[in-house]
Scaffold this active site. Structure first.
Site, PDB file in Angstrom:
ATOM      1  CE1 TYR A   1     -16.750   1.897   6.214  1.00  0.00           C
ATOM      2  CE2 TYR A   1     -15.557   0.058   7.190  1.00  0.00           C
ATOM      3  CZ  TYR A   1     -15.929   0.795   6.081  1.00  0.00           C
ATOM      4  OH  TYR A   1     -15.483   0.422   4.848  1.00  0.00           O
TER       5      TYR A   1
ATOM      6  CE  LYS B   1      -7.899   3.098   5.086  1.00  0.00           C
ATOM      7  NZ  LYS B   1      -8.124   1.869   4.385  1.00  0.00           N
TER       8      LYS B   1
ATOM      9  CG  ASP C   1      -1.081   4.929  -0.221  1.00  0.00           C
ATOM     10  OD1 ASP C   1      -2.002   4.811  -1.046  1.00  0.00           O
ATOM     11  OD2 ASP C   1      -1.147   4.476   0.940  1.00  0.00           O
TER      12      ASP C   1
ATOM     13  CE  LYS D   1      -2.949   3.439   3.452  1.00  0.00           C
ATOM     14  NZ  LYS D   1      -3.479   2.516   2.458  1.00  0.00           N
TER      15      LYS D   1
ATOM     16  CG  ASP E   1      -2.098  -0.802   1.118  1.00  0.00           C
ATOM     17  OD1 ASP E   1      -2.129  -1.630   0.193  1.00  0.00           O
ATOM     18  OD2 ASP E   1      -3.017  -0.654   1.956  1.00  0.00           O
TER      19      ASP E   1
ATOM     20  CB  CYS F   1       9.065 -35.156  -4.696  1.00  0.00           C
ATOM     21  SG  CYS F   1       9.925 -33.744  -4.036  1.00  0.00           S
TER      22      CYS F   1
ATOM     23  CB  CYS G   1      13.264 -35.803  -5.671  1.00  0.00           C
ATOM     24  SG  CYS G   1      12.274 -34.845  -6.827  1.00  0.00           S
TER      25      CYS G   1
ATOM     26  CG  ASP H   1      -6.053  -4.156   4.730  1.00  0.00           C
ATOM     27  OD1 ASP H   1      -6.613  -3.641   3.753  1.00  0.00           O
ATOM     28  OD2 ASP H   1      -4.890  -4.591   4.699  1.00  0.00           O
TER      29      ASP H   1
ATOM     30  CB  CYS I   1       9.125 -30.830  -7.587  1.00  0.00           C
ATOM     31  SG  CYS I   1       9.639 -32.548  -7.738  1.00  0.00           S
TER      32      CYS I   1
ATOM     33  CB  CYS J   1      13.121 -31.102  -7.260  1.00  0.00           C
ATOM     34  SG  CYS J   1      12.505 -31.356  -5.589  1.00  0.00           S
TER      35      CYS J   1
ATOM     36  NE  ARG K   1     -13.828   1.250  -3.084  1.00  0.00           N
ATOM     37  CZ  ARG K   1     -13.628   2.114  -2.105  1.00  0.00           C
ATOM     38  NH1 ARG K   1     -14.082   3.330  -2.197  1.00  0.00           N
ATOM     39  NH2 ARG K   1     -12.983   1.743  -1.045  1.00  0.00           N
TER      40      ARG K   1
ATOM     41  CB  SER L   1     -11.592   6.369  -2.099  1.00  0.00           C
ATOM     42  OG  SER L   1     -10.336   6.588  -1.641  1.00  0.00           O
ATOM     43  CG  LEU L   2     -11.707   7.171   3.960  1.00  0.00           C
ATOM     44  CD1 LEU L   2     -11.305   6.311   5.143  1.00  0.00           C
ATOM     45  CD2 LEU L   2     -12.357   8.449   4.452  1.00  0.00           C
TER      46      LEU L   2
ATOM     47  CD  GLU M   1     -15.255   4.506  12.819  1.00  0.00           C
ATOM     48  OE1 GLU M   1     -15.341   3.516  12.093  1.00  0.00           O
ATOM     49  OE2 GLU M   1     -16.050   5.429  12.812  1.00  0.00           O
TER      50      GLU M   1
HETATM   51  S1  IVH Z   1     -15.473   5.462   6.679  1.00  0.00           S
HETATM   52  C1  IVH Z   1     -16.490   8.173   2.639  1.00  0.00           C
HETATM   53  N1  IVH Z   1     -14.384   3.871   8.418  1.00  0.00           N
HETATM   54  O1  IVH Z   1     -11.190   2.338   3.832  1.00  0.00           O
HETATM   55  C2  IVH Z   1     -15.705   7.068   3.202  1.00  0.00           C
HETATM   56  N2  IVH Z   1     -13.877   3.495   6.120  1.00  0.00           N
HETATM   57  O2  IVH Z   1      -9.353   3.599   2.014  1.00  0.00           O
HETATM   58  C3  IVH Z   1     -16.209   6.672   4.556  1.00  0.00           C
HETATM   59  N3  IVH Z   1     -12.417   1.566   5.715  1.00  0.00           N
HETATM   60  O3  IVH Z   1     -13.593   3.281   1.490  1.00  0.00           O
HETATM   61  C4  IVH Z   1     -15.570   5.455   4.967  1.00  0.00           C
HETATM   62  N4  IVH Z   1     -12.202   0.984   7.813  1.00  0.00           N
HETATM   63  O4  IVH Z   1     -13.657   0.843   2.536  1.00  0.00           O
HETATM   64  C5  IVH Z   1     -14.490   4.170   7.110  1.00  0.00           C
HETATM   65  N5  IVH Z   1     -13.535   2.527  10.102  1.00  0.00           N
HETATM   66  C6  IVH Z   1     -13.635   2.808   8.802  1.00  0.00           C
HETATM   67  C7  IVH Z   1     -12.982   2.072   7.791  1.00  0.00           C
HETATM   68  C8  IVH Z   1     -13.126   2.445   6.453  1.00  0.00           C
HETATM   69  C9  IVH Z   1     -11.868   0.690   6.560  1.00  0.00           C
HETATM   70  C10 IVH Z   1     -12.226   1.498   4.243  1.00  0.00           C
HETATM   71  C11 IVH Z   1     -13.408   1.892   3.430  1.00  0.00           C
HETATM   72  C12 IVH Z   1     -12.946   3.109   2.685  1.00  0.00           C
HETATM   73  C13 IVH Z   1     -11.498   2.801   2.559  1.00  0.00           C
HETATM   74  C14 IVH Z   1     -10.658   3.978   2.183  1.00  0.00           C
END
Ligand code: IVH
Length: 668
Positions: A225, A115, A38, A312, A34, A430, A409, A117, A424, A406, A136, A83-84, A113
């Site tokens: 969430y 995040k 990024d 992150k 990631d 083997c 063997c 994965d 193999c 290998c 999504r 997305s965020l 909260e």
């Molecule tokens: S809030 C408008 N809360 O992370 C977006 N997202 O990289 C509001 N994600 O699209 C999302 N944990 O799929 C929110 N506690 C959390 C999250 C969370 C994971 C994901 C989500 C988002 C992505 C962005």
């Protein structure tokens, strides 16, 4: 950099990022971390800002990566799924806080909260019932995965209480716990299937499976969430989330209301370590403005809301020297390169070895012996080499080359087209492959022979006592008692376990054989169509692929397995020892069973039993399970989300739908 150079770089970056998006969202097989991803996006953003004439609406800086596939029906999201924006630095977090405070005109409360994965999901409820679940997708439309979502226990099909809005959408993350992930990969390894790299890829891949029964068996989980709708109960995110919990949704208990950015920072620094102990992978913290009014005031950019940011955590890295490379042969014959390193401290442990994945990875890194390499501990437990410091490379150092034969063997390795791994091909002889098959045979979901661990198998193999799965049934007390670490009691237990395993039903024996691509579900399906091994052994490609769910790859693997003479001999021996190689004679239904004379169609997704179990229940009670709806059909056992064509046919013929609970009551 002049405009022309910038243009070239921008185009290259867009191509590269789009390809990584496809690898991540569609194939669930990312090849970079990631953080590296990024960095690319960040470079592109910087260039687009510096050269505004290069901006474009379809740049990956403005549109979210798409997970859309052709296999699902697609629907538009009522609210676009953004997305965020994310950051790895405290400075950028301060900038975020400054912007928010300025725009809001006051200090605001934040909600923090973890995040999660996983793969994001958007679920709409109408009149208290789950209406539709979308991935999504491209942010505007998503794939309809409702059937799969209904198999997840932590997602309610019906809302608790009566204080919910007539319609609302709730968003969350579909996850696989680390334990379930490990178990899944162990099973895949023993079947020779490609392993999932991490729980996120496994969860995202599972969400897109076409067979909901397999999805149900994978034990997905979900944390919600984000609540959206026109009549939400409260004006703050925090209160709405607590309400969602009352309605029956699973929300994280690690959600905290923060007054000001300093409290946010403490939360972030606390979870940097603590997250490692959570059952699920998390890769950061999401910081959201609590007040919905202020959220609205701040609004969104094309790609993400201005009222939230993801902080992150960077995977920890260390620089150390590559000493040598081992090539390990796995239980399925796949060969994995493993690097031996000069020991280095990383994330609380000393790292001496790191995974190198496969030949492509070695080539990509352009790895040379004695190189100084960067190792990283990511989501995976085994650290990996993520880069080489080529400036520190010694002159005339030798490049690392993949072995051609290998190491166990000596057989020449093969590489299947479109697959990353070398194998193999000496499947029968083997040593690690033989031991792997025996381990799979005795495992819990297969013959379940207790008292035979990995070490004992190693010992039995080395002493020449067990060379294939059938040899297990030739073991005698006097052979075992002579082994190191085997007392009288454990020998007796082991022999009892072996004896007991002879009662294992046919579908599990079939699974235990370890035929490549024949997992538990496939084994059950096959046993349902070929009730004894002789019929299966004489089946051809055509007969096998006539079965739903059996494609050419599985069929070819079954045929190859039985064509092998040594396997055929093993089967003969197993038969001689009384292993069940045929379905039990169905105990004749009590004449006048509760469903006697009825033809019943099963459709949809079920909560209490699997489809196979319902089939057995119908037969046990004297009924007949039929696959298509005809005027002769007595009724349909209908789960959630039954197929639309069956439903309309049933309606037109006036055939009754019987719910799962009603059916269970019927048969008492
Ligand atoms: S809030 C408008 N809360 O992370 C977006 N997202 O990289 C509001 N994600 O699209 C999302 N944990 O799929 C929110 N506690 C959390 C999250 C969370 C994971 C994901 C989500 C988002 C992505 C962005």
């Amino acid at each position: 950099m002049n405009l022309n150079e910038a243009k070239k770089r921008v185009e290259a970056l867009r191509r590269e990022i789009n390809e990584h998006n496809r690898l991540y969202y569609v194939l669930n097989q990312p090849v970079i971390s990631d953080f590296e991803y990024d960095l690319l996006v960040h470079e592109l953003e910087t260039l687009e800002k510096r050269f505004p004439e290069l901006a474009s609406d379809d740049s990956p800086t403005r549109v979210v990566g798409s997970d859309l596939t052709r296999e699902f029906v697609q629907y538009r999201h009522k609210y676009p799924m953004l997305s965020l924006s994310n950051t790895y630095s405290e400075e950028e977090l301060n900038d975020f806080n400054r912007r928010v405070t300025e725009q809001a005109g006051m200090q605001v409360q934040y909600v923090c909260e973890p995040k999660f994965d996983g793969a994001s999901i958007s679920i709409t409820y109408r009149n208290g019932r789950l209406f539709r679940a979308l991935t999504r997708g491209d942010g505007t439309s998503g794939d309809d995965v409702t059937r799969n979502i209904l198999t997840i226990k932590s997602i309610p099909a019906v809302i608790k209480g009566d204080d919910y809005p007539q319609e609302f959408t709730i968003r969350g993350e579909i996850l696989l716990s680390r334990n379930v992930f490990d178990e899944l990969n162990r099973e895949r390894a023993s079947l020779g299937l490609q392993l999932f790299a991490n729980p996120r890829n496994a969860a995202a891949g599972t969400l897109k499976l076409l067979d909901s029964e397999v999805v149900a068996s994978r034990k997905l989980d979900c944390f919600l969430y984000y609540l959206l709708g026109e009549q939400l109960p409260f004006g703050t995110h925090y209160e709405n989330i607590l309400k969602a919990k009352e309605w029956g949704f699973q929300v994280t208990s690690h959600i905290v209301l923060c007054n000001g950015i300093d409290e946010v920072k403490s939360f972030i620094s606390y979870w940097e370590e603590a997250r490692k102990k959570l059952e699920f992978d998390t890769d950061g913290v999401v910081v959201k403005v609590n007040s919905l009014e202020i959220q609205e005031k701040l609004g969104n950019t094309a790609k993400s809301p201005r009222w939230a940011i993801a902080y992150k955590y960077k995977a920890e890295q260390a620089l150390t020297r590559l000493l040598s490379v081992d090539f390990q042969v796995g239980r399925t014959g796949s060969v994995t390169p493993v690097a031996n390193l000069e020991p280095v401290a990383l994330g609380g442990t000393t790292v001496k070895r790191a995974s190198l994945h496969n030949a492509d990875q070695i080539a990509l890194l352009d790895l040379h012996y004695n190189d100084m390499v960067y190792v990283e501990k990511g989501g995976e437990i085994i650290p990996k080499i993520v880069g080489v410091n080529s400036e520190m490379r010694e002159k005339d150092s030798r490049p690392v080359e993949f072995v051609t034969n290998c190491p166990e063997c000596g057989t020449e390795l093969v590489r299947v087209e479109n697959e990353a791994n070398h194998y193999c091909p000496n499947y029968m002889h083997c040593p690690p492959q033989i031991k792997g098959r025996i381990e799979h045979f005795i495992s819990r979901k297969a013959m379940n022979i207790e008292g035979l661990g990995e070490e004992t198998i190693e010992l039995l193999y080395n002493k020449g006592l067990v060379r294939n799965i059938a040899d297990i049934y030739d073991l005698r007390k006097e052979d075992l008692i002579r082994l190191e670490r085997m007392g009288e009691k454990s020998v007796n237990n082991l022999l009892a376990g072996i004896e007991n395993s002879k009662k294992t039903p046919f579908p599990r024996v079939l699974y235990a054989l370890g035929i490549r691509h024949v997992g538990e579900t496939v084994a059950k399906t096959i046993a349902g169509h070929f009730p004894d091994i002789d019929r299966l052994m004489s089946a051809n490609q055509e007969e096998l692929t006539a079965i739903d769910e059996i494609g050419p790859k599985i069929a070819a693997s079954i045929i190859a397995y039985f064509r092998d003479e040594e396997n055929a001999e093993i089967i003969v021996k197993l038969k001689k020892h009384g292993i069940r190689l045929a379905m039990e004679q169905q105990s004749k239904p009590v004449s006048g069973g509760r469903l006697a004379g009825l033809s019943i169609v099963i459709s949809g997704v079920f909560r209490h039993h699997t489809r196979e179990e319902y089939k057995e229940l119908i037969e046990k009670n004297g009924g007949r399970n039929v696959s298509s709806v005809t005027p002769g059909t007595s009724f349909i056992l209908a789960g959630e989300n039954m197929g639309p064509s069956k439903k309309s046919k049933a309606e037109s013929l006036g055939i009754r739908l019987v719910s799962e609970d009603e059916f269970l009551r019927m048969i008492g």
